[in-house]
Enzyme design. Structure first.
Site, PDB file in Angstrom:
ATOM      1  N   LYS A  89       0.808  -1.231   0.000  1.00  0.00           N
ATOM      2  CA  LYS A  89       0.000   0.000   0.000  1.00  0.00           C
ATOM      3  C   LYS A  89       0.838   1.275   0.000  1.00  0.00           C
ATOM      4  O   LYS A  89       0.433   2.299  -0.530  1.00  0.00           O
ATOM      5  CB  LYS A  89      -0.951   0.003   1.187  1.00  0.00           C
ATOM      6  N   GLU A 111      -9.697   7.577   4.123  1.00  0.00           N
ATOM      7  CA  GLU A 111     -10.605   6.743   4.888  1.00  0.00           C
ATOM      8  C   GLU A 111      -9.991   5.357   4.936  1.00  0.00           C
ATOM      9  O   GLU A 111      -9.216   4.976   4.060  1.00  0.00           O
ATOM     10  CB  GLU A 111     -11.998   6.717   4.268  1.00  0.00           C
ATOM     11  N   SER A 377       1.456  -9.985  -1.274  1.00  0.00           N
ATOM     12  CA  SER A 377       1.170  -8.551  -1.094  1.00  0.00           C
ATOM     13  C   SER A 377       1.540  -8.006   0.275  1.00  0.00           C
ATOM     14  O   SER A 377       1.813  -6.814   0.411  1.00  0.00           O
ATOM     15  CB  SER A 377      -0.317  -8.280  -1.379  1.00  0.00           C
TER      16      SER A 377
HETATM   17  C1  LIG Z   1      -5.088  -3.922   1.636  1.00  0.00           C
HETATM   18  C2  LIG Z   1      -4.456  -5.196   1.284  1.00  0.00           C
HETATM   19  C3  LIG Z   1      -4.908  -5.983   0.194  1.00  0.00           C
HETATM   20  C4  LIG Z   1      -6.119  -5.631  -0.612  1.00  0.00           C
HETATM   21  O1  LIG Z   1      -6.062  -4.410  -1.306  1.00  0.00           O
HETATM   22  P1  LIG Z   1      -5.819  -4.358  -2.870  1.00  0.00           P
HETATM   23  O2  LIG Z   1      -6.081  -2.930  -3.215  1.00  0.00           O
HETATM   24  O3  LIG Z   1      -6.790  -5.291  -3.508  1.00  0.00           O
HETATM   25  O4  LIG Z   1      -4.424  -4.766  -3.122  1.00  0.00           O
HETATM   26  C5  LIG Z   1      -4.215  -7.133  -0.128  1.00  0.00           C
HETATM   27  N1  LIG Z   1      -3.146  -7.540   0.596  1.00  0.00           N
HETATM   28  C6  LIG Z   1      -2.691  -6.832   1.654  1.00  0.00           C
HETATM   29  C7  LIG Z   1      -1.515  -7.343   2.399  1.00  0.00           C
HETATM   30  C8  LIG Z   1      -3.331  -5.649   2.037  1.00  0.00           C
HETATM   31  O5  LIG Z   1      -2.879  -4.961   3.090  1.00  0.00           O
END
Ligand SMILES: *Cc1c(COP(=O)(O)O)cnc(C)c1O
Length: 393
Positions: A89, A111, A377
């Site tokens: 993020k 938000e 992610s």
């Molecule tokens: C917030 C988050 C997501 C989901 O958000 P996307 O905008 O779909 O990427 C996925 N993985 C992690 C680790 C997150 O913190």
């Protein structure tokens, strides 16, 4: 055919800017400026330098040997879990705060639902010395105490949204109201590839560093830039958009988007937007959206807070509608088991969001020669309490 945004802000029939008239000046200023500013060499230099020295990029592309052996195929993990703050993020919040500064804005609003985007926003506001106000549903404030504490420690003000269900959509309404009332000095940082044009495209561009690096790293490791498959989980869709971006127009690369089925797609407790959604407008964008017969947004459910969203970004709605991407939904139980499996097979404790993507390894058959990239992610530190409760650790 391109899978990217057109000049009107649409991906096929999805996207656009469906906003109250009062918000038009703010969004229009951004639309006119974002490509010009982000293309400036000085912007690029500052963005790249912060990604390198502050976020820790490039993140490694790691060959998962034990996983590859078990599934008899070549599996690489893109290590977004190693980014500062623990997930992808921050790539986006860095980009947007640099843009906000160049637009002369001094006050940042955001938000947040689970608090991850709030923390990423509070982090870059501290980095730049800008005022930060994060709207969060009163219920979510109670549920996500550690992230609320992080935001406060970083100097942000967390303002509770007290209306409606007191969750994410109510926090979004409060943030939009704030932006309408403060059009001159305030910038609204959105955390995924959602919202009115130009946000989905802008966020996708900031996150596209993920697939840019994958190409360079695969070329070095495998002698070719393109994998056979790229797999990512989708909440709003920003980590997926970043991982897919430079492969979208290359049909040799198979794209798999993984959604949260929650307790099961047909259980009534799910966040599998492509399976359950119909076309509608959420957060200023025309997209696929979980809704009742009379068009009310349905409350989504997933064990992972980051996938617990009733819509999906317009890029992904179009990838689904055109069948460019295959969409697979994975239940809470499957994702949790994968959280444990990845921990014990590779020594990597994933975010529960990311764990969903790995479950594809058991849903599909891959060839030994296939090169598969899974976007890891985020890391699982934030989810430890959920893992503890689930596995009685
Ligand atoms: C917030 C988050 C997501 C989901 O958000 P996307 O905008 O779909 O990427 C996925 N993985 C992690 C680790 C997150 O913190």
């Amino acid at each position: 055919m391109s899978y990217n945004v057109n000049e009107k802000g649409y991906y096929g029939e999805f996207g656009g800017a469906y906003i109250p008239e009062m918000l038009y000046p703010n969004v229009e200023e951004l639309r006119q400026q974002y490509l010009k500013i982000t293309a400036e060499p000085e912007f690029q230099e500052e963005f790249d330098a912060l990604l390198k020295d502050y976020v820790g990029r490039p993140t490694p592309l790691y060959f998962a040997a034990r996983l590859s052996e078990k599934y008899n195929t070549k599996i690489y993990l893109k290590r977004e879990d190693l980014c500062h703050t623990g997930a992808h993020k921050v790539n986006n919040t860095i980009g947007q705060i640099l843009l906000a500064k160049r637009l002369g804005k001094t006050r940042i609003i955001a938000e947040t639902g689970a608090g991850q985007h709030g923390v990423a926003t509070a982090t870059v506001c501290a980095l730049m010395g800008l005022e930060c106000i994060v709207y969060m549903g009163e219920i979510d404030i109670k549920r996500q105490a550690p992230n609320v504490a992080r935001m406060k420690m970083l100097g942000a003000e967390v303002r509770p949204a007290l209306s409606g269900s007191r969750t994410l959509k109510d926090a979004t309404n409060e943030a939009i109201r704030d932006w309408i009332n403060n059009p001159v000095d305030t910038y609204y940082i959105i955390g995924s590839v959602v919202g009115p044009h130009p946000y989905p495209d802008m966020v996708a561009r900031f996150q596209s560093v993920i697939s840019k690096e994958i190409k360079e790293q695969l070329l070095e490791k495998e002698g070719r830039e393109n994998p056979d498959y790229v797999i990512a989980c989708v909440g709003g869709g920003s980590n997926a958009a970043g991982a897919f971006y430079h492969f979208l127009d290359n049909p040799d690369v198979n794209i798999i988007a993984v959604e949260a089925a929650g307790l099961g797609v047909d259980s009534g407790e799910s966040a599998a937007t492509s399976a359950l959604g119909k076309i509608g407008v959420i957060h200023g964008s025309k997209t696929l959206l979980m809704q009742s017969l009379d068009g009310q947004i349905t409350e989504p459910y997933s064990i992972s807070a980051g996938l617990d969203y009733p819509g999906v970004g317009p890029m992904h709605a179009n990838l689904f509608a055109t069948k460019r991407a295959e969409f697979i939904s994975i239940t809470d139980d499957q994702a949790m088991q994968w959280g444990l499996k990845l921990s014990q097979m590779e020594g990597l404790i994933p975010a529960i969001e990311s764990a969903h993507a790995f479950a594809v390894l058991e849903e599909k058959k891959f060839k030994p020669s296939d090169i598969i990239v899974i976007n890891l992610s985020g890391r699982g530190d934030k989810d430890l309490n959920t893992y503890i409760d689930y596995f009685k650790l």
